[in-house]
Design a protein around this motif. Structure first.
Motif, PDB file in Angstrom:
ATOM      1  N   GLY A 352       0.953  -1.075   0.102  1.00 53.98           N
ATOM      2  CA  GLY A 352       0.177   0.245  -0.309  1.00 53.98           C
ATOM      3  C   GLY A 352       1.247   1.352  -0.150  1.00 53.98           C
ATOM      4  N   LEU A 353       2.116   0.568   0.069  1.00 48.88           N
ATOM      5  CA  LEU A 353       2.847   2.248   0.377  1.00 48.88           C
ATOM      6  C   LEU A 353       3.281   2.634  -1.623  1.00 48.88           C
ATOM      7  N   GLN A 354       3.382   1.525  -1.996  1.00 55.34           N
ATOM      8  CA  GLN A 354       3.719   2.085  -3.375  1.00 55.34           C
ATOM      9  C   GLN A 354       2.569   3.243  -4.014  1.00 55.34           C
ATOM     10  N   ALA A 355       3.420   3.677  -4.871  1.00 58.61           N
ATOM     11  CA  ALA A 355       2.629   4.763  -5.505  1.00 58.61           C
ATOM     12  C   ALA A 355       1.650   4.092  -6.754  1.00 58.61           C
ATOM     13  N   LYS A 356       0.840   3.862  -7.258  1.00 62.71           N
ATOM     14  CA  LYS A 356       0.032   3.958  -8.364  1.00 62.71           C
ATOM     15  C   LYS A 356       0.089   4.467 -10.102  1.00 62.71           C
ATOM     16  N   THR A 357       0.489   5.445  -9.661  1.00 63.88           N
ATOM     17  CA  THR A 357       0.738   5.949 -10.976  1.00 63.88           C
ATOM     18  C   THR A 357       1.846   6.815 -10.809  1.00 63.88           C
ATOM     19  N   ALA A 358       2.537   6.831 -12.378  1.00 63.50           N
ATOM     20  CA  ALA A 358       3.545   7.833 -12.673  1.00 63.50           C
ATOM     21  C   ALA A 358       3.393   8.989 -14.135  1.00 63.50           C
ATOM     22  N   ARG A 359       3.872  10.092 -13.260  1.00 58.92           N
ATOM     23  CA  ARG A 359       3.639  11.379 -14.592  1.00 58.92           C
ATOM     24  C   ARG A 359       4.985  11.212 -15.226  1.00 58.92           C
ATOM     25  N   VAL A 360       5.162  10.698 -16.120  1.00 58.31           N
ATOM     26  CA  VAL A 360       6.463  10.599 -16.999  1.00 58.31           C
ATOM     27  C   VAL A 360       6.635  11.817 -18.138  1.00 58.31           C
ATOM     28  N   VAL A 361       7.595  11.926 -18.561  1.00 60.72           N
ATOM     29  CA  VAL A 361       8.120  12.651 -19.776  1.00 60.72           C
ATOM     30  C   VAL A 361       8.287  12.473 -20.616  1.00 60.72           C
ATOM     31  N   ARG A 362       7.902  12.073 -22.095  1.00 64.67           N
ATOM     32  CA  ARG A 362       8.351  11.017 -22.927  1.00 64.67           C
ATOM     33  C   ARG A 362       8.323  11.656 -24.848  1.00 64.67           C
ATOM     34  N   ALA A 363       9.177  12.150 -24.792  1.00 58.88           N
ATOM     35  CA  ALA A 363       9.269  13.048 -26.561  1.00 58.88           C
ATOM     36  C   ALA A 363       8.414  14.358 -25.527  1.00 58.88           C
ATOM     37  N   GLY A 364       8.758  15.175 -25.367  1.00 58.03           N
ATOM     38  CA  GLY A 364       7.891  16.371 -25.185  1.00 58.03           C
ATOM     39  C   GLY A 364       6.655  16.699 -23.933  1.00 58.03           C
ATOM     40  N   VAL A 365       6.695  15.407 -24.347  1.00 61.97           N
ATOM     41  CA  VAL A 365       4.415  14.696 -23.483  1.00 61.97           C
ATOM     42  C   VAL A 365       5.235  14.722 -22.419  1.00 61.97           C
ATOM     43  N   THR A 366       3.421  14.888 -21.730  1.00 63.01           N
ATOM     44  CA  THR A 366       3.566  14.751 -20.209  1.00 63.01           C
ATOM     45  C   THR A 366       2.511  13.583 -20.073  1.00 63.01           C
ATOM     46  N   LEU A 367       2.255  12.258 -19.377  1.00 59.45           N
ATOM     47  CA  LEU A 367       1.581  11.725 -19.345  1.00 59.45           C
ATOM     48  C   LEU A 367       2.014  11.235 -17.863  1.00 59.45           C
ATOM     49  N   ASP A 368      -0.112  10.658 -17.699  1.00 66.92           N
ATOM     50  CA  ASP A 368      -0.365   9.724 -16.352  1.00 66.92           C
ATOM     51  C   ASP A 368      -0.117   8.064 -16.620  1.00 66.92           C
ATOM     52  N   ILE A 369       1.044   6.883 -16.302  1.00 69.52           N
ATOM     53  CA  ILE A 369       0.859   5.736 -16.447  1.00 69.52           C
ATOM     54  C   ILE A 369       1.084   4.894 -15.324  1.00 69.52           C
ATOM     55  N   SER A 370       0.550   4.100 -15.470  1.00 71.25           N
ATOM     56  CA  SER A 370       0.523   3.250 -14.490  1.00 71.25           C
ATOM     57  C   SER A 370       1.756   2.878 -13.974  1.00 71.25           C
ATOM     58  N   ILE A 371       2.457   2.411 -12.693  1.00 73.21           N
ATOM     59  CA  ILE A 371       4.040   2.141 -12.137  1.00 73.21           C
ATOM     60  C   ILE A 371       4.359   1.658 -13.287  1.00 73.21           C
ATOM     61  N   ASP A 372       3.514   0.296 -12.903  1.00 81.55           N
ATOM     62  CA  ASP A 372       3.923  -0.945 -13.989  1.00 81.55           C
ATOM     63  C   ASP A 372       4.913  -0.871 -15.324  1.00 81.55           C
ATOM     64  N   GLU A 373       4.815   0.491 -15.845  1.00 78.96           N
ATOM     65  CA  GLU A 373       4.847   0.778 -17.453  1.00 78.96           C
ATOM     66  C   GLU A 373       5.882   1.456 -17.011  1.00 78.96           C
ATOM     67  N   VAL A 374       6.695   2.560 -16.208  1.00 79.22           N
ATOM     68  CA  VAL A 374       7.462   3.059 -16.457  1.00 79.22           C
ATOM     69  C   VAL A 374       8.779   2.022 -15.772  1.00 79.22           C
ATOM     70  N   ILE A 375       9.471   3.215 -17.587  1.00 73.67           N
ATOM     71  CA  ILE A 375      10.884   1.577 -17.177  1.00 73.67           C
ATOM     72  C   ILE A 375      11.799   2.682 -17.201  1.00 73.67           C
ATOM     73  N   LYS A 376      13.539   2.052 -16.929  1.00 76.42           N
ATOM     74  CA  LYS A 376      14.279   3.045 -16.809  1.00 76.42           C
ATOM     75  C   LYS A 376      15.004   4.029 -17.879  1.00 76.42           C
ATOM     76  N   ASP A 377      15.423   4.851 -16.717  1.00 75.43           N
ATOM     77  CA  ASP A 377      15.223   6.519 -17.336  1.00 75.43           C
ATOM     78  C   ASP A 377      14.001   6.848 -18.304  1.00 75.43           C
ATOM     79  N   ASP A 378      13.117   6.186 -17.959  1.00 78.12           N
ATOM     80  CA  ASP A 378      12.369   7.767 -17.859  1.00 78.12           C
ATOM     81  C   ASP A 378      12.302   8.979 -17.188  1.00 78.12           C
ATOM     82  N   VAL A 379      11.799  10.399 -16.774  1.00 78.04           N
ATOM     83  CA  VAL A 379      12.006  11.510 -16.318  1.00 78.04           C
ATOM     84  C   VAL A 379      10.349  11.384 -15.650  1.00 78.04           C
ATOM     85  N   VAL A 380      10.732  11.841 -14.706  1.00 78.20           N
ATOM     86  CA  VAL A 380       9.392  11.779 -13.403  1.00 78.20           C
ATOM     87  C   VAL A 380       9.190  12.804 -13.079  1.00 78.20           C
ATOM     88  N   ILE A 381       7.873  13.460 -13.449  1.00 76.85           N
ATOM     89  CA  ILE A 381       7.660  14.464 -12.095  1.00 76.85           C
ATOM     90  C   ILE A 381       7.305  14.422 -11.565  1.00 76.85           C
TER      91      ILE A 381
END
Length: 560
Positions: A352-381
């Motif tokens: 329950g301490l884990q976040a469910k979603t992450a806000r990442v920047v990919r190709a200049g676009v900010t996306l809200d994705i599931s935490i499972d979809e975050v990959i290494k070197d993603d820039v997260v806000i």
């Protein structure tokens, strides 16, 4: 001419282990095989032209045990004190811990280094276990799989932790080994954090259905039993002749459909040349059911009537005994599963301490994705008040983070560019961007969850002692039950029905084997409670050693 070979075996705990090893060695042509689980030593004779240390070790390994040849290298030492042997023989000799002076000379000059293949770890979910003996059968089957260096099966956690060589086996081979033992398995995926919860819910639901169905079918037979004690029970005169046929119809699905798992468990244990707790249930209920069925059949064939004659019930029928035994055992399993589910609350809280979603920047676009979809070197806000989704390093901005869930420190920690952040910690005031460095199962929080799961599934040293006792427990109970029957029937002159009921009583009373369940359940509860209070216990061995701690805190006011 025969050669005598002495060897050392690790992991034996009962006479069944000796039989397995003897069988494998005899298949390669060994004669006069002698193995002792008490000393861990063995010997055999084999023709000179058939002798191969590797084949002997492989045969014992196939039986599920680790071994070392004691005398084949020592006997071949040369005059200079050097030890001569093949690389495999020398490695086994070294593992055996035998100290020899002089250097080791390898017969093969092309292989100058002993190589150890890298092991890979996998966790398996197990299905269909009924007792600690089931766990022992699965563990033995897994150890016989090529490439498996270690297998640890925990009945309470219903998991197996296996270390294996991926060059020799794969996950499918491990699952086949479990299936061969008579059970089912699936790979525990690190990303699927809710798998344990789903499994427990499914198992509770399955056992609940079995219990209520069994109880519904058994209750009429409980009503029939009251006729023997109270004459005023409504319907007694009308139903008494039909008790036999109704009990047969009601008890049959309980015995063979709802109770089929006990027969499957018994068959699995027999294939491994041993007994388990299912054997006791299957034997006890089968005696009551088939004895009643035989008496009913004889009554029908002699009278030509399927119901009692003259308004009386058919005598010597005990269908309700078998039905109620199965019902009560299933109720015990249901309560046991619910208890185990409660001990996993610590892991659920960590998840329950884990976040469910992450806000990442990919190709200049900010996306809200599931935490499972975050990959290494993603820039997260991360904005104020949000949880840090994964581990990483700040590349822009700064803030103060509450890291108490990791460090226990209540004061916020200032973070700036270049500082590391941990997934699950809480951002306080500022905003920042960070580059993901560890995601999924690699994050610090995921590793902590994995540590707690492994600790709950580990074995304490005392459990090995309990397992050894349990291996003798079931055969001893069966032998005692047979002796009870023999004494009542042949010595004391009891009736066949009474003697069989005495036999069944001994079998049934021994069924709830707390011996095999108490230790693993205690480990689950202990590690779970520790995690709830911020104390991470790495395994059962450390939990057992904690009882020896005698330190105490002295407060500033002089009190302890």
């Amino acid at each position: 001419m025969n050669k005598k070979v002495e060897f050392k075996v690790a992991g034996m705990h009962c006479s069944s282990c000796e039989m397995l090893i003897k069988g494998e060695l005899e298949e390669i042509g060994a004669l006069n095989v002698s193995v002792s689980h008490k000393t861990g030593l063995g010997s055999l004779e084999i023709e000179e032209d058939k002798y191969s240390a590797d084949k002997i070790i492989e045969a014992i390994d196939k039986a599920g045990y680790k071994s070392d040849i004691i005398n084949n290298i020592k006997d071949r030492g040369n005059d200079s004190g050097q030890i001569v042997g093949t690389p495999k023989e020398i490695e086994n000799f070294a593992v055996a811990g035998v100290e020899e002076s002089g250097r080791i000379i390898r017969e093969s000059s092309t292989n100058t280094n002993l190589t150890h293949s890298s092991s890979q770890q996998v966790s398996l979910y197990l299905y269909g276990m009924h007792c600690s003996s089931c766990a022992g059968l699965i563990e033995r089957s897994l150890k016989k799989t090529p490439g498996v260096s270690s297998a640890n099966v925990n009945f309470a956690a219903e998991k197996a932790m296996v270390f294996y060589d991926p060059k020799q086996s794969n996950e499918a081979d491990l699952i086949k080994a479990v299936v061969k033992a008579g059970y089912k398995a699936s790979v525990a995926l690190a990303k699927d954090t809710q798998a344990d919860t789903r499994r427990q819910e499914q198992e509770i639901s399955s056992q609940s259905r079995k219990f209520w169905a069994s109880l519904l079918l058994s209750l009429p037979m409980l009503y029939f039993m009251l006729f023997d004690f109270f004459d005023f029970i409504p319907g007694a005169a009308l139903l008494r002749p039909y008790i036999g046929v109704i009990s047969l119809i009601l008890s049959t699905p309980v015995q063979f459909i709802i109770g089929s798992g006990f027969y499957k468990g018994t068959w699995s244990s027999l294939k491994m040349k041993t007994f388990n707790m299912d054997s006791l249930i299957a034997i006890g209920t089968s005696v009551a059911y088939f004895y009643s069925l035989i008496n009913y059949t004889l009554y029908v064939s002699s009278t030509g009537s399927v119901i009692g004659i003259g308004g009386e019930k058919i005598p010597e029928l005990y269908f309700e005994t078998a039905a109620f035994l199965i019902t009560f055992v299933i109720l015990g399993k249901l309560l046991e599963i619910k208890a185990k589910g409660r001990t996993s609350q610590a892991i659920k809280k960590l998840m329950g301490l884990q976040a469910k979603t992450a806000r990442v920047v990919r190709a200049g676009v900010t996306l809200d994705i599931s935490i499972d979809e975050v990959i290494k070197d993603d820039v997260v806000i991360v904005r104020p008040g949000e949880k840090v989704p994964v581990d990483g390093v700040i590349v822009s901005g700064g803030s103060s983070l509450d890291e108490s869930m990791i460090t226990g420190e209540s004061l916020p920690v200032e973070k700036h560019v270049g500082d590391g952040v941990i997934g699950g910690t809480i951002n306080k005031t500022g905003s920042f961007e960070f580059r993901a460095t560890r995601v999924g199962a690699e994050t610090t929080l995921s590793q902590i969850i994995k540590l707690v799961e492994q600790a709950q599934g580990s074995k304490a040293p005392i459990q090995a002692f309990a397992d050894r006792i349990a291996s003798f427990f079931v055969p001893s109970v069966i032998a005692l039950a047979v002796l009870t029957f023999a004494v009542w029937f042949f010595v004391l002159g009891g009736s066949l029905s009474f003697s069989l009921m005495a036999f069944t009583a001994v079998i049934v009373i021994a069924c709830p084997c707390a011996l095999g369940l108490a230790t693993p359940t205690a480990i689950m509860v202990g590690t779970g409670k520790g995690a709830e209070n911020g104390i991470l216990i790495k395994g059962g061995e450390y939990l057992e050693q904690a009882c020896k701690i005698n330190a105490r805190e002295t407060r500033s006011d002089g009190y302890h």
